[in-house]
Design a protein around this motif. Structure first.
Motif, PDB file in Angstrom:
ATOM      1  N   LEU A  64      -6.265   8.177  22.934  1.00  0.00           N
ATOM      2  CA  LEU A  64      -5.709   8.810  21.728  1.00  0.00           C
ATOM      3  C   LEU A  64      -6.760   9.538  20.916  1.00  0.00           C
ATOM      4  CD1 LEU A  64      -3.338   5.975  20.512  1.00  0.00           C
ATOM      5  CD2 LEU A  64      -2.711   8.103  21.623  1.00  0.00           C
ATOM      6  N   PHE A  67       6.022   5.787   7.268  1.00  0.00           N
ATOM      7  CA  PHE A  67       5.061   4.687   7.098  1.00  0.00           C
ATOM      8  C   PHE A  67       5.306   3.577   8.131  1.00  0.00           C
ATOM      9  CE2 PHE A  67       3.978   0.625   5.004  1.00  0.00           C
ATOM     10  CZ  PHE A  67       2.655   0.850   4.661  1.00  0.00           C
ATOM     11  N   ARG A 109       0.824  -1.221   0.000  1.00  0.00           N
ATOM     12  CA  ARG A 109       0.000   0.000   0.000  1.00  0.00           C
ATOM     13  C   ARG A 109       0.853   1.264   0.000  1.00  0.00           C
ATOM     14  NH1 ARG A 109      -3.694  -0.231   4.881  1.00  0.00           N
ATOM     15  NH2 ARG A 109      -4.728   1.459   3.788  1.00  0.00           N
ATOM     16  N   GLN A 159      -6.119  -3.651   7.653  1.00  0.00           N
ATOM     17  CA  GLN A 159      -6.387  -2.458   6.859  1.00  0.00           C
ATOM     18  C   GLN A 159      -6.054  -1.193   7.636  1.00  0.00           C
ATOM     19  OE1 GLN A 159      -8.816  -4.906   7.032  1.00  0.00           O
ATOM     20  NE2 GLN A 159      -8.572  -5.738   4.978  1.00  0.00           N
ATOM     21  N   ALA A 160      -6.289  -1.231   8.949  1.00  0.00           N
ATOM     22  CA  ALA A 160      -6.221   0.002   9.727  1.00  0.00           C
ATOM     23  C   ALA A 160      -4.814   0.366  10.158  1.00  0.00           C
ATOM     24  CB  ALA A 160      -7.112  -0.145  10.955  1.00  0.00           C
ATOM     25  N   VAL A 161      -3.941  -0.610  10.237  1.00  0.00           N
ATOM     26  CA  VAL A 161      -2.685  -0.404  10.957  1.00  0.00           C
ATOM     27  C   VAL A 161      -1.741   0.601  10.283  1.00  0.00           C
ATOM     28  CG1 VAL A 161      -1.282  -2.265   9.976  1.00  0.00           C
ATOM     29  CG2 VAL A 161      -1.080  -1.701  12.378  1.00  0.00           C
ATOM     30  N   ALA A 162      -1.879   0.780   8.977  1.00  0.00           N
ATOM     31  CA  ALA A 162      -0.979   1.715   8.292  1.00  0.00           C
ATOM     32  C   ALA A 162      -1.560   3.125   8.210  1.00  0.00           C
ATOM     33  CB  ALA A 162      -0.655   1.201   6.896  1.00  0.00           C
ATOM     34  N   GLU A 163      -2.763   3.330   8.746  1.00  0.00           N
ATOM     35  CA  GLU A 163      -3.378   4.667   8.726  1.00  0.00           C
ATOM     36  C   GLU A 163      -2.759   5.541   9.812  1.00  0.00           C
ATOM     37  OE1 GLU A 163      -5.464   5.497   6.471  1.00  0.00           O
ATOM     38  OE2 GLU A 163      -5.849   3.503   5.650  1.00  0.00           O
ATOM     39  N   ASN A 164      -3.092   6.848   9.800  1.00  0.00           N
ATOM     40  CA  ASN A 164      -2.573   7.672  10.896  1.00  0.00           C
ATOM     41  C   ASN A 164      -3.226   7.257  12.216  1.00  0.00           C
ATOM     42  OD1 ASN A 164      -4.851   9.341  11.601  1.00  0.00           O
ATOM     43  ND2 ASN A 164      -4.572  10.373   9.646  1.00  0.00           N
ATOM     44  N   THR A 165      -2.633   7.674  13.319  1.00  0.00           N
ATOM     45  CA  THR A 165      -3.035   7.127  14.623  1.00  0.00           C
ATOM     46  C   THR A 165      -4.496   7.408  14.964  1.00  0.00           C
ATOM     47  OG1 THR A 165      -0.780   7.302  15.349  1.00  0.00           O
ATOM     48  CG2 THR A 165      -2.411   7.131  17.064  1.00  0.00           C
ATOM     49  N   GLN A 166      -5.003   8.594  14.559  1.00  0.00           N
ATOM     50  CA  GLN A 166      -6.401   8.912  14.858  1.00  0.00           C
ATOM     51  C   GLN A 166      -7.345   7.948  14.151  1.00  0.00           C
ATOM     52  OE1 GLN A 166      -7.996  11.514  16.789  1.00  0.00           O
ATOM     53  NE2 GLN A 166      -5.988  11.243  17.698  1.00  0.00           N
ATOM     54  N   ASN A 198       1.148   2.667  16.067  1.00  0.00           N
ATOM     55  CA  ASN A 198      -0.215   2.141  16.205  1.00  0.00           C
ATOM     56  C   ASN A 198      -0.215   0.834  16.996  1.00  0.00           C
ATOM     57  OD1 ASN A 198      -1.382   4.225  14.815  1.00  0.00           O
ATOM     58  ND2 ASN A 198      -1.393   3.181  12.848  1.00  0.00           N
ATOM     59  N   ARG A 233      -6.850  -5.998  12.097  1.00  0.00           N
ATOM     60  CA  ARG A 233      -6.128  -4.733  12.050  1.00  0.00           C
ATOM     61  C   ARG A 233      -5.435  -4.460  10.723  1.00  0.00           C
ATOM     62  NH1 ARG A 233      -3.062  -4.677  17.795  1.00  0.00           N
ATOM     63  NH2 ARG A 233      -2.497  -6.776  17.222  1.00  0.00           N
ATOM     64  N   PRO A 246      -0.633   9.816  24.547  1.00  0.00           N
ATOM     65  CA  PRO A 246      -0.629  10.911  23.551  1.00  0.00           C
ATOM     66  C   PRO A 246       0.644  11.754  23.605  1.00  0.00           C
ATOM     67  CG  PRO A 246      -2.710  10.846  24.740  1.00  0.00           C
ATOM     68  CD  PRO A 246      -1.786   9.917  25.455  1.00  0.00           C
ATOM     69  N   ARG A 254       4.652   4.801  11.688  1.00  0.00           N
ATOM     70  CA  ARG A 254       3.213   4.915  11.970  1.00  0.00           C
ATOM     71  C   ARG A 254       2.675   3.553  12.412  1.00  0.00           C
ATOM     72  NH1 ARG A 254       1.461   7.831   7.122  1.00  0.00           N
ATOM     73  NH2 ARG A 254       0.920   5.812   6.222  1.00  0.00           N
ATOM     74  N   ILE A 255       3.087   2.519  11.700  1.00  0.00           N
ATOM     75  CA  ILE A 255       2.636   1.167  12.051  1.00  0.00           C
ATOM     76  C   ILE A 255       3.157   0.795  13.441  1.00  0.00           C
ATOM     77  CG2 ILE A 255       2.898  -1.288  11.455  1.00  0.00           C
ATOM     78  CD1 ILE A 255       2.807  -0.472   8.516  1.00  0.00           C
ATOM     79  N   GLY A 278       1.012  14.835  10.672  1.00  0.00           N
ATOM     80  CA  GLY A 278       0.543  13.956   9.596  1.00  0.00           C
ATOM     81  C   GLY A 278       0.506  12.502  10.027  1.00  0.00           C
ATOM     82  N   MET A 279       1.517  12.090  10.783  1.00  0.00           N
ATOM     83  CA  MET A 279       1.582  10.677  11.191  1.00  0.00           C
ATOM     84  C   MET A 279       0.529  10.334  12.234  1.00  0.00           C
ATOM     85  SD  MET A 279       5.684  10.507  11.268  1.00  0.00           S
ATOM     86  CE  MET A 279       6.051   8.856  11.757  1.00  0.00           C
ATOM     87  N   LEU A 280       0.240  11.293  13.109  1.00  0.00           N
ATOM     88  CA  LEU A 280      -0.703  10.996  14.188  1.00  0.00           C
ATOM     89  C   LEU A 280      -2.137  11.417  13.852  1.00  0.00           C
ATOM     90  CD1 LEU A 280       1.389  11.984  17.352  1.00  0.00           C
ATOM     91  CD2 LEU A 280       1.199   9.763  16.246  1.00  0.00           C
ATOM     92  N   GLY A 281      -2.298  12.207  12.778  1.00  0.00           N
ATOM     93  CA  GLY A 281      -3.645  12.645  12.399  1.00  0.00           C
ATOM     94  C   GLY A 281      -4.186  13.707  13.339  1.00  0.00           C
ATOM     95  N   TYR A 286      -6.535   4.982  12.923  1.00  0.00           N
ATOM     96  CA  TYR A 286      -6.311   3.634  13.467  1.00  0.00           C
ATOM     97  C   TYR A 286      -7.081   3.451  14.777  1.00  0.00           C
ATOM     98  CZ  TYR A 286      -4.012  -0.185  15.914  1.00  0.00           C
ATOM     99  OH  TYR A 286      -3.764  -1.327  16.629  1.00  0.00           O
ATOM    100  N   ARG A 311      -9.882   0.727  15.303  1.00  0.00           N
ATOM    101  CA  ARG A 311      -9.554  -0.326  16.260  1.00  0.00           C
ATOM    102  C   ARG A 311     -10.554  -0.356  17.426  1.00  0.00           C
ATOM    103  NH1 ARG A 311      -8.004  -5.169  16.554  1.00  0.00           N
ATOM    104  NH2 ARG A 311      -6.889  -5.716  18.440  1.00  0.00           N
TER     105      ARG A 311
END
Lengths: 158, 185
Positions: free
Chosen positions: B184, A56, A46, B92-99, A63, B90, A111, A59-60, A130-133, B101, B105
């Motif tokens: 979060l 990338f 992806r 699909q979600a794991v590579a998204e930004n933390t919010q 998470n 997880r 956080p 971020r994983i 960007g990484m944390l949204g 995800y 989740r």
């Protein structure tokens, strides 16, 4: 093997440091690291451009690190050097400081910890946002609070 | 050097576990193979159960224990596989930004908690069904039915205890992760 895997291997030090920011137990660190690598392996297709590989993979890692956190994030109490890191005794003062920093980071609420860990890896506010949204302002607030809490923990170790 | 740079230098100067990348990759691949094997085993067990019932149905009349197990299997297999196939862990979600995800989740964890509740309820229903069958067999049935309903009741008790233990363990984990991720959002 995915074409980008050798590039992922170059990110391993960043990933190890992130994993260590979430888990103190070495055996569980390995377990979490394995989980992170498995998720990266599955998600690599992806990834659009190679330039964004480090954000990338981190971020994983963040998470999965957040999901891995076992105890509820608490407000840090004062932390002494003796209790800072139960791992092996450090030989030099710099190593002692590193152990203290690692233990202090693990005590930060999630956080704040995420922002601080990314800052320590060298990302700026915009990249972290960007990484944390979250918004750049929010990153600034969290970074400030994280540093203040580190300072409070540091003051309490005298 | 300012305080930020000093902290960064300290952080980045950590001694890291000396595990070669090849070893890590081998572990990841082993883990993937184990997951695949687990899925194959689950499918094999389900197919064997279905084939067993079909073979009996084609070659001889059902014995009491098979009549008793039929409604159980026909619901259990469908429910178990619907859980199994709906769980895309997880990925699909794991590579998204933390919010993003955390949001996805949290929804997954709420669904998981509901499913665990359903697992408990289904084990309780099975026990109820087994006890009702046992009572009916004691009053109206032949010795064959007595034996069959008694073994079903014993299995249902063991099943209930096992489900309770597993559901309790997973609920605790889910709630812990839920509490961490909620911070979060």
């Amino acid at each position: 093997m995915h074409a980008l895997w050798p590039e992922v291997e170059r990110c391993l030090p960043h990933l190890w440091r992130t994993v260590r920011g979430y888990e103190a137990n070495p055996a569980l660190q390995e377990e979490l690291m394995q989980e992170v690598l498995l998720a990266i392996w599955r998600s690599l297709e992806r990834l659009r451009t190679q330039d964004s590989l480090l954000p990338f993979v981190l971020r994983i890692a963040h998470n999965l690190g957040a999901s891995h956190v076992r105890d509820a994030a608490r407000l840090p109490r004062r932390l002494s050097l003796e209790e800072a890191a139960p791992e092996e005794a450090a030989a030099d003062p710099a190593e002692e400081e590193r152990r203290w920093l690692l233990a202090a980071v693990r005590r930060l609420p999630l956080p704040l910890r995420q922002v601080l860990l990314l800052q320590l890896e060298g990302f700026d506010y915009r990249e972290i946002a960007g990484m944390l949204g979250i918004s750049v302002d929010n990153v600034g607030v969290r970074a400030h609070r994280a540093r203040r809490q580190l300072q409070e923990m540091s003051d309490g170790c005298g | 050097m300012d305080a930020d740079e000093r902290l960064r230098a300290l952080w980045q100067g950590q001694r890291l576990p000396a595990m070669p990348a090849a070893q890590l990759l081998a572990r990841v691949q082993r883990h993937q193979r184990r997951l695949r094997l687990q899925r194959v085993l689950e499918a094999a067990i389900s197919l064997i159960a279905v084939a067993w019932f079909i073979a009996i149905f084609l070659h001889r009349p059902f014995a009491p224990v098979e009549w008793l197990l039929l409604p159980y299997f026909s619901t259990f297999l469908v429910v178990a596989w619907s859980f199994n196939l709906r769980h895309r862990p997880r990925r699909q979600a794991v590579a998204e930004n933390t919010q993003v995800y955390a949001g996805l989740r949290l929804a997954q964890l709420r669904a998981r908690l509901r499913e665990l509740q359903l697992v408990r309820r289904s084990a309780q229903w099975l026990l109820g069904y087994a006890l009702a069958a046992l009572l009916l067999a004691l009053f109206r049935g032949t010795p064959d039915w007595h034996r069959a309903t008694l073994s079903l009741a014993i299995t249902a008790v063991v099943w209930l205890l096992g489900c309770e233990l597993i559901a309790r363990h997973w609920s605790r984990r889910c709630r812990r992760e839920y509490r961490a991720l909620r911070r979060l959002r």
